[in-house]
Design a protein around this motif. Structure first.
Motif, PDB file in Angstrom:
ATOM      1  N   ILE A  19       2.802  -6.521   4.767  1.00  0.00           N
ATOM      2  CA  ILE A  19       2.224  -5.228   5.167  1.00  0.00           C
ATOM      3  C   ILE A  19       1.933  -4.385   3.930  1.00  0.00           C
ATOM      4  CG2 ILE A  19       2.753  -3.018   6.304  1.00  0.00           C
ATOM      5  CD1 ILE A  19       4.368  -4.673   8.399  1.00  0.00           C
ATOM      6  N   LEU A  20       2.917  -4.309   3.032  1.00  0.00           N
ATOM      7  CA  LEU A  20       2.731  -3.477   1.840  1.00  0.00           C
ATOM      8  C   LEU A  20       1.611  -4.023   0.963  1.00  0.00           C
ATOM      9  CD1 LEU A  20       6.468  -2.736   1.248  1.00  0.00           C
ATOM     10  CD2 LEU A  20       4.706  -1.035   1.703  1.00  0.00           C
ATOM     11  N   GLU A  25      -3.820  -3.434  -1.199  1.00  0.00           N
ATOM     12  CA  GLU A  25      -5.156  -4.002  -1.404  1.00  0.00           C
ATOM     13  C   GLU A  25      -6.230  -3.178  -0.708  1.00  0.00           C
ATOM     14  OE1 GLU A  25      -6.495  -6.595  -3.082  1.00  0.00           O
ATOM     15  OE2 GLU A  25      -4.570  -6.847  -4.106  1.00  0.00           O
ATOM     16  N   ALA A  26      -5.912  -2.722   0.500  1.00  0.00           N
ATOM     17  CA  ALA A  26      -6.904  -1.992   1.300  1.00  0.00           C
ATOM     18  C   ALA A  26      -7.112  -0.578   0.770  1.00  0.00           C
ATOM     19  CB  ALA A  26      -6.464  -1.947   2.762  1.00  0.00           C
ATOM     20  N   GLY A  27      -6.042   0.006   0.211  1.00  0.00           N
ATOM     21  CA  GLY A  27      -6.147   1.387  -0.269  1.00  0.00           C
ATOM     22  C   GLY A  27      -6.070   2.414   0.853  1.00  0.00           C
ATOM     23  N   SER A  28      -5.805   1.934   2.070  1.00  0.00           N
ATOM     24  CA  SER A  28      -5.626   2.845   3.204  1.00  0.00           C
ATOM     25  C   SER A  28      -4.901   2.085   4.302  1.00  0.00           C
ATOM     26  CB  SER A  28      -6.976   3.356   3.714  1.00  0.00           C
ATOM     27  OG  SER A  28      -7.708   2.286   4.278  1.00  0.00           O
ATOM     28  N   GLY A  29      -4.592   2.781   5.394  1.00  0.00           N
ATOM     29  CA  GLY A  29      -3.860   2.146   6.498  1.00  0.00           C
ATOM     30  C   GLY A  29      -2.567   2.894   6.782  1.00  0.00           C
ATOM     31  N   HIS A  30      -1.750   2.324   7.672  1.00  0.00           N
ATOM     32  CA  HIS A  30      -0.597   3.048   8.195  1.00  0.00           C
ATOM     33  C   HIS A  30       0.718   2.318   7.929  1.00  0.00           C
ATOM     34  CE1 HIS A  30      -4.127   4.452  10.429  1.00  0.00           C
ATOM     35  NE2 HIS A  30      -3.475   5.590  10.588  1.00  0.00           N
ATOM     36  N   PRO A  31       1.420   2.686   6.842  1.00  0.00           N
ATOM     37  CA  PRO A  31       2.663   1.979   6.525  1.00  0.00           C
ATOM     38  C   PRO A  31       3.808   2.294   7.501  1.00  0.00           C
ATOM     39  CG  PRO A  31       1.942   3.368   4.662  1.00  0.00           C
ATOM     40  CD  PRO A  31       1.033   3.650   5.806  1.00  0.00           C
ATOM     41  N   GLY A  32       4.036   3.579   7.764  1.00  0.00           N
ATOM     42  CA  GLY A  32       5.234   3.981   8.513  1.00  0.00           C
ATOM     43  C   GLY A  32       5.361   3.306   9.861  1.00  0.00           C
ATOM     44  N   ASP A 255       0.270   7.621   7.085  1.00  0.00           N
ATOM     45  CA  ASP A 255      -0.963   6.983   6.600  1.00  0.00           C
ATOM     46  C   ASP A 255      -1.227   7.261   5.124  1.00  0.00           C
ATOM     47  OD1 ASP A 255      -1.514   9.654   6.810  1.00  0.00           O
ATOM     48  OD2 ASP A 255      -3.295   9.435   8.074  1.00  0.00           O
ATOM     49  N   LYS A 256      -0.122   7.435   4.350  1.00  0.00           N
ATOM     50  CA  LYS A 256      -0.328   7.723   2.926  1.00  0.00           C
ATOM     51  C   LYS A 256      -0.715   6.447   2.172  1.00  0.00           C
ATOM     52  CE  LYS A 256       2.233   9.705  -0.964  1.00  0.00           C
ATOM     53  NZ  LYS A 256       3.459  10.412  -1.372  1.00  0.00           N
ATOM     54  N   LYS A 257      -1.509   6.639   1.122  1.00  0.00           N
ATOM     55  CA  LYS A 257      -1.990   5.501   0.331  1.00  0.00           C
ATOM     56  C   LYS A 257      -0.863   4.922  -0.514  1.00  0.00           C
ATOM     57  CE  LYS A 257      -5.304   4.875  -3.447  1.00  0.00           C
ATOM     58  NZ  LYS A 257      -6.237   3.807  -3.339  1.00  0.00           N
ATOM     59  N   VAL A 258      -0.735   3.614  -0.494  1.00  0.00           N
ATOM     60  CA  VAL A 258       0.271   2.910  -1.301  1.00  0.00           C
ATOM     61  C   VAL A 258      -0.318   2.671  -2.697  1.00  0.00           C
ATOM     62  CG1 VAL A 258       1.657   0.816  -1.519  1.00  0.00           C
ATOM     63  CG2 VAL A 258       1.200   1.768   0.755  1.00  0.00           C
ATOM     64  N   THR A 259       0.332   3.260  -3.721  1.00  0.00           N
ATOM     65  CA  THR A 259      -0.164   3.071  -5.091  1.00  0.00           C
ATOM     66  C   THR A 259       0.583   1.910  -5.747  1.00  0.00           C
ATOM     67  OG1 THR A 259       1.486   4.611  -5.936  1.00  0.00           O
ATOM     68  CG2 THR A 259      -0.658   5.535  -5.339  1.00  0.00           C
ATOM     69  N   ASP A 261       2.508   1.773  -8.430  1.00  0.00           N
ATOM     70  CA  ASP A 261       3.900   2.086  -8.796  1.00  0.00           C
ATOM     71  C   ASP A 261       4.813   2.031  -7.586  1.00  0.00           C
ATOM     72  OD1 ASP A 261       2.905   2.494 -11.228  1.00  0.00           O
ATOM     73  OD2 ASP A 261       3.209   4.688 -11.298  1.00  0.00           O
ATOM     74  N   LEU A 262       4.377   2.696  -6.541  1.00  0.00           N
ATOM     75  CA  LEU A 262       5.206   2.750  -5.326  1.00  0.00           C
ATOM     76  C   LEU A 262       5.307   1.386  -4.678  1.00  0.00           C
ATOM     77  CD1 LEU A 262       4.038   6.181  -3.924  1.00  0.00           C
ATOM     78  CD2 LEU A 262       6.280   5.644  -4.898  1.00  0.00           C
ATOM     79  N   TYR A 263       4.247   0.594  -4.821  1.00  0.00           N
ATOM     80  CA  TYR A 263       4.253  -0.770  -4.269  1.00  0.00           C
ATOM     81  C   TYR A 263       5.381  -1.577  -4.914  1.00  0.00           C
ATOM     82  CZ  TYR A 263       2.756  -5.600  -3.467  1.00  0.00           C
ATOM     83  OH  TYR A 263       2.718  -6.936  -3.121  1.00  0.00           O
ATOM     84  N   GLU A 264       5.490  -1.484  -6.248  1.00  0.00           N
ATOM     85  CA  GLU A 264       6.539  -2.230  -6.953  1.00  0.00           C
ATOM     86  C   GLU A 264       7.919  -1.799  -6.461  1.00  0.00           C
ATOM     87  OE1 GLU A 264       6.079  -4.828  -8.649  1.00  0.00           O
ATOM     88  OE2 GLU A 264       3.900  -4.613  -8.698  1.00  0.00           O
ATOM     89  N   GLU A 265       8.074  -0.495  -6.319  1.00  0.00           N
ATOM     90  CA  GLU A 265       9.368   0.036  -5.873  1.00  0.00           C
ATOM     91  C   GLU A 265       9.688  -0.464  -4.455  1.00  0.00           C
ATOM     92  OE1 GLU A 265       9.595   4.312  -6.283  1.00  0.00           O
ATOM     93  OE2 GLU A 265      11.453   4.393  -5.098  1.00  0.00           O
ATOM     94  N   ALA A 266       8.671  -0.456  -3.593  1.00  0.00           N
ATOM     95  CA  ALA A 266       8.867  -0.898  -2.208  1.00  0.00           C
ATOM     96  C   ALA A 266       9.210  -2.383  -2.159  1.00  0.00           C
ATOM     97  CB  ALA A 266       7.598  -0.621  -1.396  1.00  0.00           C
TER      98      ALA A 266
END
Lengths: 271, 340
Positions: A19-20, A25-32, A255-259, A261-266
């Motif tokens: 999911i992450l 990759e998409a730069g948008s979408g709904h993580p939560g 629906d916040k964008k996953v960057t 840096d945050l991707y690595e942390e996640a």
């Protein structure tokens, strides 16, 4: 051989990582809402539902309607990991000409049982499938995953009356009760509690459970399948953003964008 | 002037019947022939045309209650399981209240659901503006993959119902509960998507759909005595529009009038104007419909008169468009309408 709960937890972790990656990759979408629904979808696709990924349109298969259609990444990851299509396809999510549209499209993606997108519509579709099954003497069950915020839509309650009135015991709705919607806490925006009681008064068999505990989820689905003469609701207590500490219970991660840096942390949190 | 295959509406007393009766007969015949159809209604079976079907085929009928949105969604689920569904409710409840479900679930999924708008146009009569359905054709026409059919009478309504069952995607069928003249017969040709010339003429073409086809025929007959030769075309399928027919009659007669029992914005008139503009054949044109206003209480026939949807109003529009064709200014028809 059925997977063990431990194995299912491993699968769910892989789905969360997918999911992450998709959202990065998409730069948008709904993580939560995708992460809160992951364990439910994993339980359904790996254990509960009678499906044959090598025969996606097998007529006797159990059906799944993702009413909370913004959790599409969780469903796509599950379908890919279950073998409906190549996992590499996930990287095309939300991109031009992709099979994986922002919200599920049955004409584009193998394994999607119903196109969905506009909120509040899934349970009606599930009822129609279930009514047709009863008419045709078929034994397949229909699962419908609804967001808690989505139950503010009036059509959900029209449909809840229809399922109960027609005694659709082949319908199992699941509410992803993460208490968060796009603009914040459901109880501060338009209170849903007592949500279980509401469905009970609509003549549903309500099973309240921890939506992240595999043993409890599997037990809830077993109980739902054993109920005769009325539809069942698995009211699953969940955490929005489950599995990624900085996303958990934070409405901005609707629906916040996953960057990067945050991707690595996640991904570290999910390692 | 010969009117082939039509009822003789000019010499004998015209027969009246609600077009919803034709819908009912079509459903019954489909079920009798063994079609696997399911008919749904939302608490309107008493008037929508499904009442007799309910009695005859109770196992093929479902009254879902007063919940049009859920009805459309449930129909979608049944269609996903391979059923051919006819859902029935007021035109404005289908096209208005349930539009999003029709769009996002039925059309997006290309599902085999026939949506039947009962009591449409001015049929709701005495109930007044809030219950009359004037916008349904326009809003249904914008939906991707939707077929939109407005039968002229009960005979055609039956043919349209049976034809709809053979179309795999969604269809919107618009019916009247008011008793309206029967113009066609069993012999009148009907093919979905194909407009039919009901009367030949050279000076102007009138393209009409629904219960006002009769009024267009009357207007043409009346103008014949004034030496005006009017071609009348029944354009029952508003979408997909018979563009070849529309551009052919526009070119051949050099002027057109469209007539519909609904909003003059975005319906049959709009569809014809779009078509003609894009094939480079715009001709002088008048759109006869209800101009940016709600309906009001009254008997159906009174309302047709009130809104100028009678042979008299159509004849006025025809004279007007002929003035435009000769290079004169437009506007007299609007002035007359305003003074009414």
């Amino acid at each position: 051989m059925s997977p063990t709960p431990t194995e299912l937890r491993g699968v769910a972790k892989a789905v969360r990582r997918d999911i992450l990656t998709m959202l990065l990759e998409a730069g948008s979408g709904h993580p939560g809402g995708s992460l809160s629904a992951t364990d439910i979808i994993t339980a359904l696709y790996w254990e509960v539902m009678d499906i044959r990924p090598d025969r996606p349109v097998w007529e006797e298969r159990d059906r799944f309607v993702l009413s909370k259609a913004h959790a599409a990444p969780a469903l796509y990851a599950a379908l890919a990991r279950r073998g409906y299509f190549d996992v590499a396809e996930l990287l095309t999510f939300r991109k031009l000409k992709s099979k994986l549209q922002g919200f599920p499209d049955m004409h584009k993606t193998l394994g999607i049982d119903a196109s969905v997108g506009s909120p509040g519509q899934g349970l009606s579709i599930a009822n129609g499938l279930a009514l047709a099954a009863k008419r045709d003497g078929k034994s397949f069950r229909v699962y419908c995953l609804i967001g808690d915020g989505e139950t503010q839509e009036g059509q959900v309650w029209e449909a809840a009356m229809t399922s109960a009135h027609h005694g659709l015991d082949n319908v199992c709705a699941i509410i992803d009760r993460n208490h968060m919607m796009g603009d914040g806490d459901t109880e501060k925006i338009a209170a849903l509690a007592p949500l279980g009681d509401k469905w009970r008064t609509f003549n549903w068999h309500v099973i309240e459970t921890d939506g992240h505990d595999m043993e409890q989820l599997l037990a809830a689905f077993r109980e739902a399948a054993s109920v005769k003469g009325k539809p069942s609701l698995v009211l699953a207590r969940t955490v929005k953003g489950k599995g990624v500490p900085f996303m958990e219970n934070s409405p901005e991660w609707h629906d916040k964008k996953v960057t990067e840096d945050l991707y690595e942390e996640a991904m570290q949190a999910l390692s | 002037m010969a009117e082939m295959g039509l009822a003789d509406i000019h010499h004998t007393a015209v027969k009246l019947e609600a077009t919803s009766r034709g819908y009912e007969r079509g459903l019954i015949e489909l079920a009798e022939r063994g079609s696997d159809i399911i008919v749904m209604d939302a608490d309107l079976a008493g008037s929508s045309g499904t009442g007799e079907f309910r009695k005859r085929f109770p196992d093929r009928f479902m009254d879902i209650g007063l919940c049009e949105q859920d009805m459309i969604g449930t129909a979608a689920g049944m269609a996903l399981a391979g059923k051919c569904i006819f859902v029935t409710t007021h035109g404005m409840l289908a096209a208005g209240k349930a539009w999003d479900i029709i769009r996002s679930t039925i059309c997006y999924g290309t599902l085999n659901v026939n949506i039947c708008g009962a009591d449409a146009g001015l049929s709701a009569g005495a109930a007044g503006g809030s219950r009359q359905s004037l916008e349904d054709v326009a809003v249904m026409r914008t939906l991707t993959g939707m077929t939109v059919v407005v039968p002229a009478d009960s005979m055609e309504a039956k043919k349209a119902t049976m034809a709809a069952s053979r179309i795999p995607g969604p269809v919107y069928l618009r019916f009247a509960s008011a008793r309206v003249p029967i113009v066609t017969t069993d012999l009148t040709p009907f093919t979905m998507g194909q407009a039919e010339v009901y009367r030949q003429g050279d000076d102007v073409s009138v393209l009409a759909c629904g219960v006002v086809v009769y009024e267009a025929m009357k207007a043409a007959r009346k103008l014949e005595d004034e030496g005006i030769s009017v071609r009348v075309i029944n354009c029952h399928t508003v979408k997909p529009l018979d563009r070849a027919m529309v551009s052919r009659v526009a070119v051949e007669t050099g002027a057109i009038v469209t007539v519909e029992e609904g909003a003059s914005i975005g319906g049959l008139g709009g569809a014809c104007a779009e078509a003609l503009a894009q094939v480079g054949r715009p001709v002088p044109m008048k759109i006869v419909g209800i101009e940016d206003r709600f309906g009001e209480s009254g008997e159906h026939e009174e309302l047709l008169q009130h809104f100028g949807l009678t042979s008299r109003g159509i004849a006025t529009a025809i004279r007007e468009v002929l003035t435009m064709k000769k290079g004169g200014a437009a506007g007299a028809h609007e002035e007359e309408a305003r003074s009414r």
